[in-house]
Design a protein around this motif. Sequence first.
Motif, PDB file in Angstrom:
ATOM      1  N   LEU A 112       0.835  -1.209   0.000  1.00 20.00           N
ATOM      2  CA  LEU A 112       0.000   0.000   0.000  1.00 20.00           C
ATOM      3  C   LEU A 112       0.865   1.253   0.000  1.00 20.00           C
ATOM      4  CD1 LEU A 112      -2.912  -0.838   2.482  1.00 20.00           C
ATOM      5  CD2 LEU A 112      -2.940  -0.869  -0.019  1.00 20.00           C
ATOM      6  N   ALA A 113       1.975   1.210   0.717  1.00 22.50           N
ATOM      7  CA  ALA A 113       2.876   2.360   0.757  1.00 22.50           C
ATOM      8  C   ALA A 113       3.483   2.621  -0.617  1.00 22.50           C
ATOM      9  CB  ALA A 113       3.977   2.119   1.785  1.00 22.50           C
ATOM     10  N   ALA A 114       3.923   1.568  -1.291  1.00 22.49           N
ATOM     11  CA  ALA A 114       4.515   1.725  -2.613  1.00 22.49           C
ATOM     12  C   ALA A 114       3.492   2.273  -3.598  1.00 22.49           C
ATOM     13  CB  ALA A 114       5.069   0.391  -3.102  1.00 22.49           C
ATOM     14  N   ALA A 115       2.268   1.744  -3.550  1.00 23.97           N
ATOM     15  CA  ALA A 115       1.215   2.208  -4.464  1.00 23.97           C
ATOM     16  C   ALA A 115       0.860   3.664  -4.211  1.00 23.97           C
ATOM     17  CB  ALA A 115      -0.028   1.326  -4.311  1.00 23.97           C
ATOM     18  N   ALA A 116       1.040   4.114  -2.957  1.00 27.48           N
ATOM     19  CA  ALA A 116       0.710   5.496  -2.611  1.00 27.48           C
ATOM     20  C   ALA A 116       1.850   6.464  -2.920  1.00 27.48           C
ATOM     21  CB  ALA A 116       0.354   5.579  -1.133  1.00 27.48           C
ATOM     22  N   GLY A 117       2.985   5.936  -3.349  1.00 28.30           N
ATOM     23  CA  GLY A 117       4.091   6.798  -3.718  1.00 28.30           C
ATOM     24  C   GLY A 117       5.077   7.099  -2.613  1.00 28.30           C
ATOM     25  N   LEU A 118       4.987   6.407  -1.468  1.00 31.74           N
ATOM     26  CA  LEU A 118       5.966   6.614  -0.414  1.00 31.74           C
ATOM     27  C   LEU A 118       7.318   6.055  -0.854  1.00 31.74           C
ATOM     28  CD1 LEU A 118       3.245   6.931   1.190  1.00 31.74           C
ATOM     29  CD2 LEU A 118       4.477   6.001   3.163  1.00 31.74           C
ATOM     30  N   VAL A 119       8.367   6.729  -0.500  1.00 31.76           N
ATOM     31  CA  VAL A 119       9.704   6.269  -0.845  1.00 31.76           C
ATOM     32  C   VAL A 119      10.062   5.073   0.028  1.00 31.76           C
ATOM     33  CG1 VAL A 119      12.157   6.853  -0.798  1.00 31.76           C
ATOM     34  CG2 VAL A 119      10.494   8.509  -1.662  1.00 31.76           C
ATOM     35  N   LEU A 120      10.521   4.001  -0.611  1.00 35.68           N
ATOM     36  CA  LEU A 120      10.946   2.811   0.094  1.00 35.68           C
ATOM     37  C   LEU A 120      12.467   2.708   0.071  1.00 35.68           C
ATOM     38  CD1 LEU A 120       8.430   0.109  -1.240  1.00 35.68           C
ATOM     39  CD2 LEU A 120       8.128   1.740   0.642  1.00 35.68           C
ATOM     40  N   ASP A 121      13.008   2.072   1.088  1.00 36.00           N
ATOM     41  CA  ASP A 121      14.433   1.792   1.113  1.00 36.00           C
ATOM     42  C   ASP A 121      14.734   0.753   0.032  1.00 36.00           C
ATOM     43  OD1 ASP A 121      17.153   1.701   2.367  1.00 36.00           O
ATOM     44  OD2 ASP A 121      16.529  -0.381   2.730  1.00 36.00           O
TER      45      ASP A 121
END
Length: 381
Positions: A236-245
């Motif tokens: 969900l974070a990736a789909a929302a555009g949050l930067v991942l490590d």
Amino acid sequence: MTTQQQLSTVDKPRVTVMGAGYAGLLAALRLAPHARVTLVDPADHFTERVRLHERAAARTDITHPLAGLLRDTGIRHLTHRATALDPAARTVTTDDGQVLLYDRLVYALGSRTNTPAPSPTAPAPAPLGRLYTAESAGALCRRMRGGRGSVAVVGGGLTGIEMAAELAETYPDWSVRLLSAGPVAAGHPTRSRTHIHKALSDLGVRVEEGTAVPGPEAVDADAVVWSASMVPNTGLAAAAGLVLDPATGRIAVDAGLRSVSHPEIYAAGDAAAAHSAAAGALRMGCATALPTGSRAASSIISGIRGDQPGPLKFTYVVQCVSLGRRDGVIQFVRGDDSPRSRSLTGRPAARFKEQIVRSTIRTLRLARRAPGLIPAFPGMS
């Protein structure tokens, strides 16, 4: 209630917490006096994940009703699954169509066992119902109680060791193997590793090191328990555009656990690429979930008060592994998780580990009654 008290309640910021595991639940409890907290998790109970190997062995009930843990806190619990996150609109959508507005959000959806996809070159697919993980420990328990046969635990880390030992001790009619691509308990010094090997041997576990397993279909056993690796629940974070490590797939956060791309979102637990000055990058696990849940709450509380959030202050102390109910290893470590020469083994270690595990639920119960006391505990900044 006075008019001033009524206004202060209305004016409290809206905080949505996604996930009711160790990190999310502690964050919600600590935030309850300071915000209007909505906790989103489809389960109506909290599961002690560090005891899932015990569930596989039908040892004890490892769940606790959330209604009791949230009683008198004012936290609103939605027993639904979050399906979408929109940082621009500051909304979370649930599987029943509700759209929740938030001022700040805690992303604490944890992790899951990373099971490999079936190999396209495998001679035959794995038989239906043969593959299990810690998350399906209940089904594994029912399978093993129903007869006898062979079970292979894949993964020589602490999770796999605990599972293999528990199964061997509980189900003596089953033959148990532990398959590991590298050395079992690779991060432990020789003394601890020697004790682990002897304990597993005494329980009848056949340890096979240097055995790389591409997938469950490659294992000759009646049941396969996959314990090789974990993956964060950050879809969900990736789909929302949050930067991942990029190295771990966890949410990239600053020292106060704020998302580096969306500072109104905080991440805690296994979903966060958390780090501290003393420990460096934090590994997944209960030992880091509770402190990061507390730190995320402290950062939000600081922001509500107009203060600058402080950094996560965390150091490691021990690594614990149970070897059935009567044995274990407590490996003392430095603040950066590297092993010291000192360790505790045998029954004292088993008792020590049990008290550590029990302390997690005690911490959550204390957070319900007196959330302001939690930051006074070591590591709970």
